[in-house]
Design a protein around this motif. Structure first.
Motif, PDB file in Angstrom:
ATOM      1  N   LEU A 167     -25.955 142.859 119.171  1.00 46.55           N
ATOM      2  CA  LEU A 167     -25.172 143.147 117.499  1.00 46.55           C
ATOM      3  C   LEU A 167     -24.685 143.157 116.322  1.00 46.55           C
ATOM      4  N   PRO A 219     -24.091 142.574 122.778  1.00 46.79           N
ATOM      5  CA  PRO A 219     -23.077 142.343 121.594  1.00 46.79           C
ATOM      6  C   PRO A 219     -23.372 141.575 120.492  1.00 46.79           C
ATOM      7  N   VAL A 250     -15.870 148.150 116.535  1.00 45.46           N
ATOM      8  CA  VAL A 250     -16.788 148.754 116.717  1.00 45.46           C
ATOM      9  C   VAL A 250     -17.941 148.024 117.702  1.00 45.46           C
ATOM     10  N   VAL A 251     -18.245 146.859 117.678  1.00 46.57           N
ATOM     11  CA  VAL A 251     -19.086 146.710 118.785  1.00 46.57           C
ATOM     12  C   VAL A 251     -18.480 146.299 119.991  1.00 46.57           C
ATOM     13  N   THR A 252     -17.178 146.064 120.128  1.00 47.17           N
ATOM     14  CA  THR A 252     -16.774 145.725 121.261  1.00 47.17           C
ATOM     15  C   THR A 252     -16.634 147.091 122.498  1.00 47.17           C
ATOM     16  N   GLY A 253     -16.219 148.325 120.988  1.00 53.47           N
ATOM     17  CA  GLY A 253     -15.897 149.875 121.916  1.00 53.47           C
ATOM     18  C   GLY A 253     -17.666 150.307 122.741  1.00 53.47           C
ATOM     19  N   LEU A 254     -18.134 150.087 121.618  1.00 50.36           N
ATOM     20  CA  LEU A 254     -20.519 150.267 122.207  1.00 50.36           C
ATOM     21  C   LEU A 254     -20.447 149.184 123.040  1.00 50.36           C
ATOM     22  N   VAL A 255     -20.257 148.009 123.401  1.00 50.66           N
ATOM     23  CA  VAL A 255     -20.209 147.446 124.802  1.00 50.66           C
ATOM     24  C   VAL A 255     -19.821 147.808 125.868  1.00 50.66           C
ATOM     25  N   LEU A 269     -18.306 150.631 126.704  1.00 49.74           N
ATOM     26  CA  LEU A 269     -18.984 152.508 126.631  1.00 49.74           C
ATOM     27  C   LEU A 269     -20.095 152.012 127.212  1.00 49.74           C
ATOM     28  N   THR A 270     -21.481 151.202 126.689  1.00 51.12           N
ATOM     29  CA  THR A 270     -22.592 151.571 126.851  1.00 51.12           C
ATOM     30  C   THR A 270     -22.154 150.782 128.161  1.00 51.12           C
TER      31      THR A 270
END
Length: 288
Positions: A269, A266, A98-103, A105-106
Motif C-alpha cells: 500500500l 501495508p 488510513v493504511v494501518t486501519g485498512l490492514v 480491518l482486513t
C-alpha cells in the motif's frame, strides 16, 4: 572544486560515516558491558551509550558537512511552507492511520488479527498522544538527516528517480543494520514478524525501499522536512503502542502479510501511494 563535485564528495563521506557509526556504537557497548536484551517489550538498546551514538552520529555529520564542508543550509528543508502545501500536510497526517486501519480491518476479517480486550480506547489515545510528542522530536532529527540532507543532495544529481530511491533507501536501511542485528531484542523481532533476525533484515529492507518512494515524493513536492516529520511521527505513535502493549496480535502464520510494521500488505500500500505520487508529479511536469 565546483559545487556539484563538493556535493558528491560530501554525500560519499556522509554515506560511509552513517554506515559505520552504528557499529562504533555497538563496539562502545561491548567495551562497556552494556546489556541489550534486558528490557522485554521495550527498545532493548534504549539508554545505552552505543544506542546514543547510533542515533546521534548521522545528525552530527550533517551539522559538520553543512557548517564546515561547504554544504550550507539553504536546502535543509527547515521552512514549514504550510500554507503553500496544506494538502500535503493533510496527506502526511493521514497516510499511516488510513493504511494501518485498512490492514487492521482486513486482517481482522481474515481472522489473522485479534484485539486485546484489556485496553480501552481512552487508554490507547493517551498512549498515542504521549508517543506523538516524543516521536515528533525524534523524527525531526531523523528527517533532517534522510530527507533534509541526503534526499536534497541526491536530487541535485542527474540521476533517474529509481537511482535516487535506491541509493537513499539502501543507505537509510543499512544505517539501521546495527539496530536490526544488535540493539533490537529477539522478543521485539518476534512481536513484529516471527521469521528470525536475518529474515527480518531482508523483509525490513524491502519495506524501507518501498517507503522511500513515498517519502522522496512528498519531500520533492514541498521542499520541506516538516510533512515528513509529522508523517513519520504518526507511524511510530500509532503502531508502537499497538505492538509494545500487545493491543493488537497478529497470528504468526499471517504475520508476513499483516504485520503492521513490515507486512507485505501495508508495504504494498505504501509502495502504491509512492508510485501514485510519482505519476502525478510526472504528469504535472509533462504539462508545463
Amino acid at each position: 572544486m565546483n559545487d556539484l563535485q563538493r556535493t558528491k564528495r560530501n554525500v560519499l563521506i556522509f554515506s560511509i560515516f552513517v554506515l559505520l557509526c552504528g557499529w562504533i556504537g555497538v563496539l562502545v557497548d561491548l567495551l562497556t558491558n552494556q546489556a541489550h536484551y534486558q528490557n522485554v517489550g521495550t527498545l532493548a538498546g534504549q539508554g545505552t551509550p552505543g544506542m546514543g551514538i547510533f542515533i546521534a552520529s548521522p545528525l552530527l555529520m550533517v551539522l559538520i558537512l553543512r557548517t564546515f564542508a561547504g554544504d550550507g543550509w539553504k536546502d535543509a528543508g527547515l521552512k514549514p511552507r504550510f500554507w503553500q502545501h496544506k494538502k500535503w500536510y493533510l496527506l502526511a497526517w493521514l497516510i499511516y492511520p488510513v493504511v494501518t486501519g485498512l490492514v487492521l480491518l482486513t486482517g481482522h476479517l481474515a481472522g489473522a488479527i485479534t484485539f486485546s480486550s484489556s485496553m480501552t480506547l481512552a487508554a490507547y489515545v493517551s498512549l498515542f498522544i504521549g508517543q506523538l510528542g516524543i516521536q515528533l522530536i525524534k523524527n525531526f532529527f531523523e528527517e533532517s538527516v534522510w530527507r533534509g540532507y541526503l534526499a536534497s543532495k541526491l536530487l541535485k544529481f542527474s540521476w533517474s528517480d529509481w537511482k535516487v530511491y535506491l541509493v537513499l533507501g539502501l543507505v537509510w536501511n543499512f544505517w539501521h543494520l546495527p539496530y536490526y542485528l544488535v540493539f533490537l531484542s529477539p522478543s521485539e523481532i518476534e512481536a513484529t514478524i516471527p521469521l528470525g533476525r536475518l529474515a527480518f533484515v531482508a523483509v525490513a529492507t524491502i519495506c524501507v525501499l518501498c517507503w522511500t518512494i513515498m517519502y522522496v515524493e512528498i519531500y520533492r513536492a514541498t521542499k520541506s522536512i516538516w510533512p515528513l516529520v509529522f508523517m513519520h511521527a504518526m507511524e511510530d505513535a500509532i503502531i508502537n503502542p499497538l505492538l509494545i502493549f500487545k493491543i493488537v496480535q497478529v497470528n504468526p502464520q499471517w504475520s508476513f502479510i499483516f504485520s503492521l510494521s513490515v507486512g507485505m500488505l501495508p508495504t504494498l500500500l505504501y509502495l502504491f501511494i509512492g508510485l501514485y505520487l510519482r505519476r502525478k508529479r510526472l504528469k504535472k511536469e509533462a504539462s508545463l
